[in-house]
Structure formats: structure tokens, C-alpha cells
Design a protein around this motif. Structure first.
Motif, mmCIF file in Angstrom:
data_model
loop_
_atom_site.group_PDB
_atom_site.id
_atom_site.type_symbol
_atom_site.label_atom_id
_atom_site.label_comp_id
_atom_site.label_asym_id
_atom_site.label_seq_id
_atom_site.Cartn_x
_atom_site.Cartn_y
_atom_site.Cartn_z
ATOM 1 N N MET A 114 2.283 -5.704 15.290
ATOM 2 C CA MET A 114 1.540 -5.458 14.078
ATOM 3 C C MET A 114 2.515 -4.923 13.035
ATOM 4 S SD MET A 114 -1.585 -2.842 13.144
ATOM 5 C CE MET A 114 -2.490 -3.181 14.597
ATOM 6 N N LYS A 115 2.343 -5.358 11.818
ATOM 7 C CA LYS A 115 3.182 -4.904 10.722
ATOM 8 C C LYS A 115 2.975 -3.408 10.516
ATOM 9 C CE LYS A 115 4.615 -6.540 6.255
ATOM 10 N NZ LYS A 115 4.337 -7.444 5.167
ATOM 11 N N GLU A 116 4.060 -2.711 10.302
ATOM 12 C CA GLU A 116 4.000 -1.261 10.160
ATOM 13 C C GLU A 116 3.561 -0.851 8.763
ATOM 14 O OE1 GLU A 116 4.551 1.038 12.608
ATOM 15 O OE2 GLU A 116 4.661 -0.680 13.923
ATOM 16 N N ILE A 117 2.974 0.315 8.681
ATOM 17 C CA ILE A 117 2.651 0.936 7.399
ATOM 18 C C ILE A 117 3.967 1.294 6.720
ATOM 19 C CG2 ILE A 117 1.693 3.039 6.361
ATOM 20 C CD1 ILE A 117 -0.538 1.301 7.173
ATOM 21 N N MET A 118 4.044 0.987 5.425
ATOM 22 C CA MET A 118 5.267 1.271 4.683
ATOM 23 C C MET A 118 5.163 2.635 4.007
ATOM 24 S SD MET A 118 5.904 -2.443 2.953
ATOM 25 C CE MET A 118 7.179 -1.829 1.908
ATOM 26 N N THR A 119 6.238 3.400 4.104
ATOM 27 C CA THR A 119 6.262 4.693 3.433
ATOM 28 C C THR A 119 7.590 4.924 2.717
ATOM 29 O OG1 THR A 119 7.007 5.727 5.482
ATOM 30 C CG2 THR A 119 4.633 5.756 5.037
ATOM 31 N N SER A 120 8.402 3.896 2.564
ATOM 32 C CA SER A 120 9.708 4.032 1.933
ATOM 33 C C SER A 120 9.573 4.475 0.485
ATOM 34 C CB SER A 120 10.452 2.692 2.000
ATOM 35 O OG SER A 120 11.600 2.750 1.190
ATOM 36 N N LYS A 121 10.400 5.430 0.089
ATOM 37 C CA LYS A 121 10.361 5.928 -1.286
ATOM 38 C C LYS A 121 11.067 4.968 -2.240
ATOM 39 C CE LYS A 121 9.913 10.687 0.040
ATOM 40 N NZ LYS A 121 8.689 11.226 -0.277
ATOM 41 N N THR A 122 11.856 4.006 -1.723
ATOM 42 C CA THR A 122 12.537 3.051 -2.589
ATOM 43 C C THR A 122 11.651 1.858 -2.910
ATOM 44 O OG1 THR A 122 13.522 1.915 -0.694
ATOM 45 C CG2 THR A 122 14.801 3.701 -1.695
ATOM 46 N N GLU A 123 10.594 1.700 -2.197
ATOM 47 C CA GLU A 123 9.660 0.592 -2.404
ATOM 48 C C GLU A 123 8.739 0.924 -3.579
ATOM 49 O OE1 GLU A 123 8.662 -3.134 -1.403
ATOM 50 O OE2 GLU A 123 10.138 -2.032 -0.241
ATOM 51 N N LYS A 124 8.331 -0.083 -4.338
ATOM 52 C CA LYS A 124 7.398 0.134 -5.449
ATOM 53 C C LYS A 124 6.061 0.614 -4.896
ATOM 54 C CE LYS A 124 9.259 -3.283 -8.627
ATOM 55 N NZ LYS A 124 8.974 -4.527 -9.358
ATOM 56 N N PRO A 125 5.449 1.613 -5.563
ATOM 57 C CA PRO A 125 4.162 2.145 -5.062
ATOM 58 C C PRO A 125 3.097 1.065 -4.890
ATOM 59 C CG PRO A 125 5.037 3.577 -6.758
ATOM 60 C CD PRO A 125 5.937 2.364 -6.713
ATOM 61 N N GLN A 126 3.025 0.097 -5.801
ATOM 62 C CA GLN A 126 2.007 -0.948 -5.671
ATOM 63 C C GLN A 126 2.250 -1.803 -4.429
ATOM 64 O OE1 GLN A 126 0.711 -2.947 -9.099
ATOM 65 N NE2 GLN A 126 -0.273 -4.572 -7.965
ATOM 66 N N ASN A 127 3.517 -2.097 -4.128
ATOM 67 C CA ASN A 127 3.833 -2.877 -2.924
ATOM 68 C C ASN A 127 3.457 -2.110 -1.662
ATOM 69 O OD1 ASN A 127 4.854 -4.851 -4.599
ATOM 70 N ND2 ASN A 127 6.993 -4.353 -4.190
ATOM 71 N N ILE A 128 3.726 -0.812 -1.678
ATOM 72 C CA ILE A 128 3.376 0.020 -0.522
ATOM 73 C C ILE A 128 1.860 0.035 -0.347
ATOM 74 C CG2 ILE A 128 3.375 2.372 0.404
ATOM 75 C CD1 ILE A 128 6.101 2.747 -1.015
ATOM 76 N N ARG A 129 1.134 0.250 -1.443
ATOM 77 C CA ARG A 129 -0.336 0.302 -1.390
ATOM 78 C C ARG A 129 -0.904 -1.032 -0.886
ATOM 79 N NH1 ARG A 129 -1.000 2.527 -5.822
ATOM 80 N NH2 ARG A 129 -0.921 0.692 -7.149
ATOM 81 N N GLU A 130 -0.418 -2.145 -1.429
ATOM 82 C CA GLU A 130 -0.920 -3.457 -1.002
ATOM 83 C C GLU A 130 -0.634 -3.699 0.477
ATOM 84 O OE1 GLU A 130 0.780 -6.330 -3.658
ATOM 85 O OE2 GLU A 130 -0.449 -5.670 -5.353
ATOM 86 N N ASN A 131 0.568 -3.351 0.919
ATOM 87 C CA ASN A 131 0.909 -3.537 2.327
ATOM 88 C C ASN A 131 0.047 -2.643 3.211
ATOM 89 O OD1 ASN A 131 2.664 -4.648 4.488
ATOM 90 N ND2 ASN A 131 3.159 -2.487 4.733
ATOM 91 N N ASN A 132 -0.125 -1.383 2.813
ATOM 92 C CA ASN A 132 -0.955 -0.471 3.601
ATOM 93 C C ASN A 132 -2.384 -0.994 3.699
ATOM 94 O OD1 ASN A 132 1.223 1.195 3.980
ATOM 95 N ND2 ASN A 132 0.550 2.766 2.548
ATOM 96 N N GLN A 133 -2.909 -1.520 2.603
ATOM 97 C CA GLN A 133 -4.268 -2.054 2.623
ATOM 98 C C GLN A 133 -4.371 -3.269 3.534
ATOM 99 O OE1 GLN A 133 -5.488 -2.552 -1.465
ATOM 100 N NE2 GLN A 133 -5.546 -0.340 -1.814
ATOM 101 N N LYS A 134 -3.357 -4.125 3.520
ATOM 102 C CA LYS A 134 -3.364 -5.284 4.419
ATOM 103 C C LYS A 134 -3.354 -4.843 5.870
ATOM 104 C CE LYS A 134 -1.005 -8.441 1.286
ATOM 105 N NZ LYS A 134 0.254 -9.149 1.014
ATOM 106 N N VAL A 135 -2.531 -3.846 6.176
ATOM 107 C CA VAL A 135 -2.436 -3.363 7.555
ATOM 108 C C VAL A 135 -3.746 -2.695 7.981
ATOM 109 C CG1 VAL A 135 -1.222 -1.735 9.065
ATOM 110 C CG2 VAL A 135 0.074 -3.170 7.486
ATOM 111 N N LEU A 136 -4.325 -1.892 7.112
ATOM 112 C CA LEU A 136 -5.603 -1.243 7.442
ATOM 113 C C LEU A 136 -6.709 -2.276 7.644
ATOM 114 C CD1 LEU A 136 -5.410 1.736 4.917
ATOM 115 C CD2 LEU A 136 -5.298 1.911 7.416
ATOM 116 N N ALA A 137 -6.788 -3.271 6.750
ATOM 117 C CA ALA A 137 -7.806 -4.324 6.884
ATOM 118 C C ALA A 137 -7.596 -5.109 8.174
ATOM 119 C CB ALA A 137 -7.781 -5.250 5.668
ATOM 120 N N HIS A 138 -6.349 -5.424 8.486
ATOM 121 C CA HIS A 138 -6.046 -6.171 9.716
ATOM 122 C C HIS A 138 -6.453 -5.366 10.946
ATOM 123 C CE1 HIS A 138 -3.422 -7.772 12.960
ATOM 124 N NE2 HIS A 138 -3.836 -8.909 12.432
ATOM 125 N N TYR A 139 -6.178 -4.075 10.931
ATOM 126 C CA TYR A 139 -6.566 -3.219 12.054
ATOM 127 C C TYR A 139 -8.082 -3.245 12.244
ATOM 128 C CZ TYR A 139 -7.152 0.868 15.022
ATOM 129 O OH TYR A 139 -7.506 1.698 16.054
#
Length: 149
Positions: free
Chosen positions: A1-26
Motif C-alpha cells: 500500500m502506498k505510504e502516507i506522505m509527510t515530507s516537508k519538501t513536498e508541496k502541501p497540496q500534493n501531500i493532502r491529495e496523496n493522503n486522501q487517496k491513501v485514506l480512501a483506498h484504505y
């Protein structure tokens, strides 16, 4: 399963979108659960989980399903994937027999029709009948189908 992203170098919107995809998939794979459990599973802060889940609820990807059981304290609100946010149609042609099925994203068949290909004078007439049958299935199940002509 794709991991939740928490990198500070990543754009906040990309992190939020990825986190939402992972949560929805779960939720899609594991069924209803509480925000607290999601926070624990993905090691995210509870406010972050609330914000992401609330946005998924606004997008109709996730539904609030009601209160769950509690082991003391306040009962948790359960959230689950909205399997009825999209649908798929299957057309199965075997010789002279054609079956059409309408299913939700959980692959629950919610409607089906059958027809015989010999009842139509040509392939265009059969194709038109298939489209009408799909429209009928959508109408019977009160599913909006503006994209079908």
C-alpha cells in the motif's frame, strides 16, 4: 500500500491529495472505521485525518455512517468508502444471447437485463438497443446519466 506522505519538501497540496487517496483506498479495502483508527494506522495527527476525511465527505468519496461501538468514552463516528459514487456496466455477448449488468464500485450487481441478438436487423439496431437498455437500468436505479446520448 502506498505510504502516507509527510515530507516537508513536498508541496502541501500534493501531500493532502496523496493522503486522501491513501485514506480512501484504505476505507475501500477495509470497510468502515473511525477517524481515530485511521490516525493510528497511518500515524497522522487526528486534526489532519479529520480535515482529509471531511474533504473526502464533501467530495462524496467517503460517507459518515453513524456511531460505532465504544470501549468507554464517546462513541466514534464511523466513516466508509462510498461505493455508490460511481458505477460500471458490463456487456456479455455469447452467440445470440446478450447480458447487460450494472454494478457499483463494490461490484454489487444492482440491475441486469438480457436480450437476444437475433431480434435486431443489424448491428447498429442492436447497439442502439444496448444503449437504451443501459439507460433503462440507470433510470430504474435513479442514477444520473447525462453523458449517454
Amino acid at each position: 500500500m502506498k505510504e502516507i506522505m509527510t515530507s516537508k519538501t513536498e508541496k502541501p497540496q500534493n501531500i493532502r491529495e496523496n493522503n486522501q487517496k491513501v485514506l480512501a483506498h484504505y476505507l475501500y479495502k477495509n470497510g468502515p472505521t473511525s477517524r481515530a483508527k485511521l490516525s493510528s494506522v497511518f500515524n497522522l495527527s487526528l486534526p489532519s485525518v479529520y480535515k482529509n476525511i471531511n474533504q473526502l465527505v464533501e467530495q462524496n468519496v467517503v460517507l459518515e455512517l453513524g456511531e460505532g461501538d465504544s470501549e468507554g468514552g464517546r462513541k466514534p463516528m464511523l466513516v466508509g468508502f462510498n461505493y455508490n459514487m460511481g458505477y460500471m456496466v458490463s456487456v456479455d455477448l455469447k452467440g445470440e444471447h446478450l447480458k447487460i449488468a450494472l454494478a457499483n464500485l463494490a461490484l454489487d450487481i444492482i440491475g441486469k437485463e438480457e436480450m437476444f441478438t437475433l431480434n435486431y436487423e443489424n448491428s447498429l439496431a442492436l447497439f442502439d438497443a444496448i444503449i437504451e437498455s443501459i439507460k433503462n437500468l440507470l433510470n430504474q436505479n435513479e442514477i444520473h446519466h447525462h453523458y449517454l446520448k
